[in-house]
Design a protein around this motif. Structure first.
Motif: not given
Ligand code: NAD
Length: 236
Positions: A34-57
């Motif tokens: 249910n997450h957009s790959i742009d948000d959780v599976a791109t370097p740009e997504g990680f740069a934008r919101n590292p907490q969200l990406v960490h939370h996802f993984y």
């Protein structure tokens, strides 16, 4: 005339782990859990919101540690193939889970990284990780916050061990593609590379994908993979 099978490359995707309780990546609508790959599976997504990406993984890692998530008969059959086939078997997985190694596979490449590892962006050192990662964690090498990231290959990044994979594809006699949609490159082109060097190519999947394999076997991985491996070992 088909040549004798001495060397096998197997490519697996999210479909092989579906019956172990891990959701596939829905490439058709670009969503992963249910997450957009742009948000959780791109370097740009990680740069934008590292907490969200960490939370996802962190959630994906937690799911993998749940005792209900276990290797299924398809993972077990591929480990058996590696043990019993009188030739070379290389398993290349796009999966970031650890179900292949838990089933016993050893000659294994995780081309898209591993959930249970983290990496320092500064030194590129890789560490085992079963912890909850956050932006504030200090890495063991530089002791700086913000340097650690999941050891996952995101869209736009280079998959791992491509040289080794390319060599194996160009010299194998049989290429198996199991539970992958063929939507993620460069893995989607592997069958083509093996085929153009004379390998037989076989797809095992729940449903038809658009790729032009020599043979297609349809069904759930937990039943079609053990049956296929049994036949392969019997004729070896
Ligand atoms: P995908 O989700 O795009 O495609 C999954 C494929 O598996 C589909 O073709 C589907 O028909 C097939 N499938 C589903 N259930 C099956 C079953 N029970 N038996 C046989 N086939 C079945 O997966 P992909 O091609 O691997 O691409 C997904 C990307 O997302 C990869 O790069 C991967 O790193 C990542 N991902 C990994 C995991 C994991 O580690 N388990 C899970 C989700 C996504």
């Amino acid at each position: 005339m088909t040549r004798p099978i001495k060397s096998i490359v197997v490519l697996t995707g999210a479909g092989i782990s579906a019956e172990s309780g891990i959701n596939t990546f829905r490439a058709s609508d670009g969503l992963w859990e249910n997450h957009s790959i742009d948000d959780v599976a791109t370097p740009e997504g990680f740069a934008r919101n590292p907490q969200l990406v960490h939370h996802f993984y962190n959630r994906r890692r937690q799911q993998l540690l749940n005792p209900s998530v276990q290797p299924n008969p398809a993972h077990m059959a591929l480990a058996r193939l590696e043990r019993e086939f009188p030739g070379n078997v290389l398993l290349v997985t796009q999966n970031v889970d650890n179900l292949h190694e838990r089933a016993g596979s050893q000659n294994l490449i995780h081309m898209h990284g591993e959930l249970m590892k983290m990496r320092c962006e500064c030194t590129q050192l890789i560490f085992a990780s079963s912890i909850e990662l956050s932006f504030d964690n200090l890495c063991r090498c530089c002791q700086e916050p913000g340097n650690l990231r999941p050891h996952i290959v995101w869209f736009g990044e280079m998959p791992l061990q491509m040289h080794e994979i390319t060599q194996a594809l160009e010299s194998c006699d049989l290429f198996l593609s199991i539970g992958t949609s063929g939507n993620v490159y460069p893995a989607a082109n592997f069958y083509h590379s093996a085929k153009s060097h004379g390998a037989q190519t076989v797809e095992l999947n729940l449903e038809h994908t658009h790729s032009d394999f020599d043979e297609h076997i349809y069904g759930a991985a937990s039943s079609i993979v053990p049956a296929y491996v049994e036949g392969l070992l019997r004729s070896a």
